[in-house]
Design a protein around this motif. Structure first.
Motif, PDB file in Angstrom:
ATOM      1  N   THR A 143      -0.272 -30.235 -13.503  1.00  0.00           N
ATOM      2  CA  THR A 143      -1.365 -29.660 -12.732  1.00  0.00           C
ATOM      3  C   THR A 143      -2.475 -30.702 -12.625  1.00  0.00           C
ATOM      4  OG1 THR A 143      -0.862 -27.441 -13.554  1.00  0.00           O
ATOM      5  CG2 THR A 143      -3.027 -27.767 -12.572  1.00  0.00           C
ATOM      6  N   LEU A 144      -2.965 -30.913 -11.415  1.00  0.00           N
ATOM      7  CA  LEU A 144      -4.023 -31.890 -11.175  1.00  0.00           C
ATOM      8  C   LEU A 144      -5.286 -31.190 -10.721  1.00  0.00           C
ATOM      9  CD1 LEU A 144      -5.222 -34.741 -10.657  1.00  0.00           C
ATOM     10  CD2 LEU A 144      -4.160 -34.660  -8.381  1.00  0.00           C
ATOM     11  N   ASP A 145      -6.364 -31.412 -11.456  1.00  0.00           N
ATOM     12  CA  ASP A 145      -7.698 -30.981 -11.047  1.00  0.00           C
ATOM     13  C   ASP A 145      -8.308 -32.140 -10.274  1.00  0.00           C
ATOM     14  OD1 ASP A 145     -10.461 -30.492 -10.874  1.00  0.00           O
ATOM     15  OD2 ASP A 145     -10.480 -29.306 -12.703  1.00  0.00           O
ATOM     16  N   THR A 146      -8.428 -32.000  -8.960  1.00  0.00           N
ATOM     17  CA  THR A 146      -8.832 -33.128  -8.124  1.00  0.00           C
ATOM     18  C   THR A 146     -10.311 -33.463  -8.248  1.00  0.00           C
ATOM     19  OG1 THR A 146      -9.207 -31.693  -6.212  1.00  0.00           O
ATOM     20  CG2 THR A 146      -7.006 -32.635  -6.465  1.00  0.00           C
ATOM     21  N   ASP A 147     -11.112 -32.548  -8.741  1.00  0.00           N
ATOM     22  CA  ASP A 147     -12.521 -32.857  -8.946  1.00  0.00           C
ATOM     23  C   ASP A 147     -12.746 -33.566 -10.271  1.00  0.00           C
ATOM     24  OD1 ASP A 147     -13.328 -31.917  -6.543  1.00  0.00           O
ATOM     25  OD2 ASP A 147     -14.217 -30.052  -7.271  1.00  0.00           O
ATOM     26  N   ALA A 148     -12.095 -33.073 -11.323  1.00  0.00           N
ATOM     27  CA  ALA A 148     -12.276 -33.656 -12.657  1.00  0.00           C
ATOM     28  C   ALA A 148     -11.380 -34.866 -12.872  1.00  0.00           C
ATOM     29  CB  ALA A 148     -11.992 -32.607 -13.725  1.00  0.00           C
ATOM     30  N   LEU A 149     -10.392 -35.076 -11.986  1.00  0.00           N
ATOM     31  CA  LEU A 149      -9.415 -36.158 -12.125  1.00  0.00           C
ATOM     32  C   LEU A 149      -8.651 -36.027 -13.440  1.00  0.00           C
ATOM     33  CD1 LEU A 149     -11.205 -37.247  -9.805  1.00  0.00           C
ATOM     34  CD2 LEU A 149     -10.876 -39.542 -10.715  1.00  0.00           C
ATOM     35  N   ILE A 150      -8.243 -34.793 -13.755  1.00  0.00           N
ATOM     36  CA  ILE A 150      -7.539 -34.514 -15.003  1.00  0.00           C
ATOM     37  C   ILE A 150      -6.157 -33.937 -14.694  1.00  0.00           C
ATOM     38  CG2 ILE A 150      -7.469 -33.017 -17.046  1.00  0.00           C
ATOM     39  CD1 ILE A 150     -10.467 -33.338 -17.266  1.00  0.00           C
ATOM     40  N   ILE A 151      -5.147 -34.503 -15.348  1.00  0.00           N
ATOM     41  CA  ILE A 151      -3.779 -34.021 -15.270  1.00  0.00           C
ATOM     42  C   ILE A 151      -3.493 -33.197 -16.527  1.00  0.00           C
ATOM     43  CG2 ILE A 151      -1.361 -34.698 -15.437  1.00  0.00           C
ATOM     44  CD1 ILE A 151      -2.104 -35.277 -12.724  1.00  0.00           C
ATOM     45  N   THR A 152      -2.915 -32.019 -16.345  1.00  0.00           N
ATOM     46  CA  THR A 152      -2.518 -31.175 -17.471  1.00  0.00           C
ATOM     47  C   THR A 152      -1.017 -30.940 -17.393  1.00  0.00           C
ATOM     48  OG1 THR A 152      -4.662 -30.036 -17.399  1.00  0.00           O
ATOM     49  CG2 THR A 152      -2.904 -28.993 -18.676  1.00  0.00           C
ATOM     50  N   ASP A 153      -0.309 -31.183 -18.515  1.00  0.00           N
ATOM     51  CA  ASP A 153       1.138 -30.972 -18.476  1.00  0.00           C
ATOM     52  C   ASP A 153       1.482 -29.545 -18.891  1.00  0.00           C
ATOM     53  OD1 ASP A 153       1.101 -30.810 -21.259  1.00  0.00           O
ATOM     54  OD2 ASP A 153       1.897 -32.822 -21.570  1.00  0.00           O
ATOM     55  N   ARG A 154       2.756 -29.232 -18.927  1.00  0.00           N
ATOM     56  CA  ARG A 154       3.202 -27.859 -19.205  1.00  0.00           C
ATOM     57  C   ARG A 154       2.885 -27.416 -20.631  1.00  0.00           C
ATOM     58  NH1 ARG A 154       7.773 -30.749 -18.049  1.00  0.00           N
ATOM     59  NH2 ARG A 154       8.095 -29.538 -16.135  1.00  0.00           N
ATOM     60  N   HIS A 155       2.580 -28.370 -21.510  1.00  0.00           N
ATOM     61  CA  HIS A 155       2.221 -28.042 -22.888  1.00  0.00           C
ATOM     62  C   HIS A 155       0.713 -27.904 -23.072  1.00  0.00           C
ATOM     63  CE1 HIS A 155       6.377 -28.835 -23.848  1.00  0.00           C
ATOM     64  NE2 HIS A 155       6.277 -30.066 -23.381  1.00  0.00           N
ATOM     65  N   GLY A 156      -0.044 -28.136 -22.006  1.00  0.00           N
ATOM     66  CA  GLY A 156      -1.490 -28.043 -22.091  1.00  0.00           C
ATOM     67  C   GLY A 156      -2.176 -29.340 -22.460  1.00  0.00           C
ATOM     68  N   ASP A 157      -1.404 -30.403 -22.658  1.00  0.00           N
ATOM     69  CA  ASP A 157      -2.000 -31.708 -22.955  1.00  0.00           C
ATOM     70  C   ASP A 157      -2.638 -32.268 -21.696  1.00  0.00           C
ATOM     71  OD1 ASP A 157      -1.141 -31.635 -25.608  1.00  0.00           O
ATOM     72  OD2 ASP A 157       0.825 -32.462 -25.069  1.00  0.00           O
ATOM     73  N   ARG A 158      -3.805 -32.894 -21.870  1.00  0.00           N
ATOM     74  CA  ARG A 158      -4.574 -33.366 -20.718  1.00  0.00           C
ATOM     75  C   ARG A 158      -4.786 -34.870 -20.791  1.00  0.00           C
ATOM     76  NH1 ARG A 158      -9.506 -29.091 -20.237  1.00  0.00           N
ATOM     77  NH2 ARG A 158     -10.241 -30.790 -18.945  1.00  0.00           N
ATOM     78  N   VAL A 159      -4.840 -35.489 -19.618  1.00  0.00           N
ATOM     79  CA  VAL A 159      -5.142 -36.914 -19.525  1.00  0.00           C
ATOM     80  C   VAL A 159      -6.019 -37.135 -18.303  1.00  0.00           C
ATOM     81  CG1 VAL A 159      -3.040 -37.408 -18.192  1.00  0.00           C
ATOM     82  CG2 VAL A 159      -4.169 -39.252 -19.450  1.00  0.00           C
ATOM     83  N   ARG A 160      -7.018 -37.976 -18.472  1.00  0.00           N
ATOM     84  CA  ARG A 160      -7.932 -38.264 -17.370  1.00  0.00           C
ATOM     85  C   ARG A 160      -7.436 -39.482 -16.588  1.00  0.00           C
ATOM     86  NH1 ARG A 160     -12.949 -36.807 -16.052  1.00  0.00           N
ATOM     87  NH2 ARG A 160     -13.234 -35.730 -18.036  1.00  0.00           N
TER      88      ARG A 160
END
Length: 240
Positions: A143-160
Motif C-alpha cells: 500500500t502506497l500513501d502518495t502524500d506521506a511517501l510511505i509504503i506499507t507491506d501486508r505485515h504492516g511494516d512501513r518504509v519511507r
C-alpha cells in the motif's frame, strides 16, 4: 521579466557562481547566486526560484545534505554539480532526490540544456504525480500513501520513499505491466538521454527493489525484461 525562469546557483567558488549566473542571464533566464547553505536559505526565504544548481563539495553543510533537506520538503528541482569521477556522490545525490547531475568541469551550454530539460519535465511530473496526490494505492500486496511517501507491506511494516524513489515508482505505477527501456525511464524521470555507460536507472531500480521486494535478489514486482528494460508486474488499485 518576472515570467523568466529564476535559477538559484549555489557554489562556494565565486568564479563559478559568477560565470554561471552571467551565462544564464544571457540566455533568457534570471539567476541569483549563493555561496553556502546559510546564504542559500536566506535567498530561498526572500524569493521564488524555479530550479537550483547545487555544488556537492562546499564548506559547512554540503550539497548532499542540502539536497536531502530540500527534497524532503519538495521545495524545487535540483541539478547537482559533482567533481569529475565522484560517482558515489552522483548516485547518492540522485537517490536522495536530485533531478539531474553534471560533473565538473562542465560546458555551460550543457548545463543550460539540462536546466531546460528539467523545467520542461516539471509541469508534466506535477500533473502525473497530481493524479495520485492524496490517494492510497495498492499493488502487489503493498500500500502506497502518495502524500506521506510511505509504503506499507501486508505485515504492516512501513518504509519511507525518497523523492527519487517516488518519482521512479510513479512512472511505473502509471504504466503497470508495460516494459519500459532504460532510456524511456531516464527520460521520464530525469528528462535526459542515457549515455552508453549510464547506470543511473539500474542503480535506482536496485534501491527501489530493496524497499519494496520481499527478496530484492529475486524480484517479482519490478521485473527485468532482458535486453528491453523493466516492468511493474502488478495491477494497481486506487483504494481511497
Amino acid at each position: 521579466m518576472n515570467s523568466l525562469p529564476h535559477i538559484l546557483v549555489v557554489d562556494d567558488h565565486r568564479q563559478i557562481r559568477d560565470s554561471v549566473t552571467r551565462f544564464l542571464e544571457r540566455n533568457g533566464m534570471r539567476a541569483t547566486s549563493a555561496k553556502d547553505a546559510r546564504d542559500m536559505d536566506e535567498k530561498l526565504a526572500k524569493g521564488h526560484f524555479d530550479l537550483m544548481v547545487l555544488d556537492v563539495m562546499m564548506p559547512g553543510e554540503d550539497g548532499l545534505s542540502i539536497c536531502k533537506r530540500l527534497s524532503a520538503e519538495k521545495r524545487l528541482p535540483i541539478i547537482m554539480l559533482t567533481a569529475l569521477g565522484q560517482d558515489q556522490d552522483r548516485i547518492v545525490g540522485l537517490e536522495i532526490g536530485a533531478d539531474d547531475y553534471l560533473p565538473k568541469p562542465f560546458n555551460p551550454r550543457e548545463l543550460l540544456a539540462r536546466i531546460k530539460a528539467v523545467l520542461r519535465r516539471a509541469p508534466e511530473e506535477r500533473n502525473e504525480a497530481g493524479t495520485l496526490s492524496g490517494r492510497i494505492l495498492r499493488f502487489g500486496g503493498l500500500t502506497l500513501d502518495t502524500d506521506a511517501l510511505i509504503i506499507t507491506d501486508r505485515h504492516g511494516d512501513r518504509v519511507r520513499l525518497t523523492t527519487a524513489d517516488f518519482r521512479l515508482l510513479t512512472v511505473l505505477l502509471a504504466r503497470p505491466r508495460t516494459v519500459l527501456s532504460r532510456e524511456q525511464l531516464l527520460d521520464l524521470t530525469a528528462g535526459r538521454a542515457a549515455g552508453p555507460l549510464d547506470r543511473t536507472i539500474d542503480n535506482q531500480i536496485s534501491r527501489l527493489r530493496r524497499k519494496i521486494e520481499t527478496d530484492p535478489l529475486r524480484p517479482t514486482l519490478i521485473t527485468t525484461v532482458r535486453s528491453h528494460g523493466y516492468s511493474l508486474n502488478a495491477d494497481v488499485e486506487v483504494i481511497s
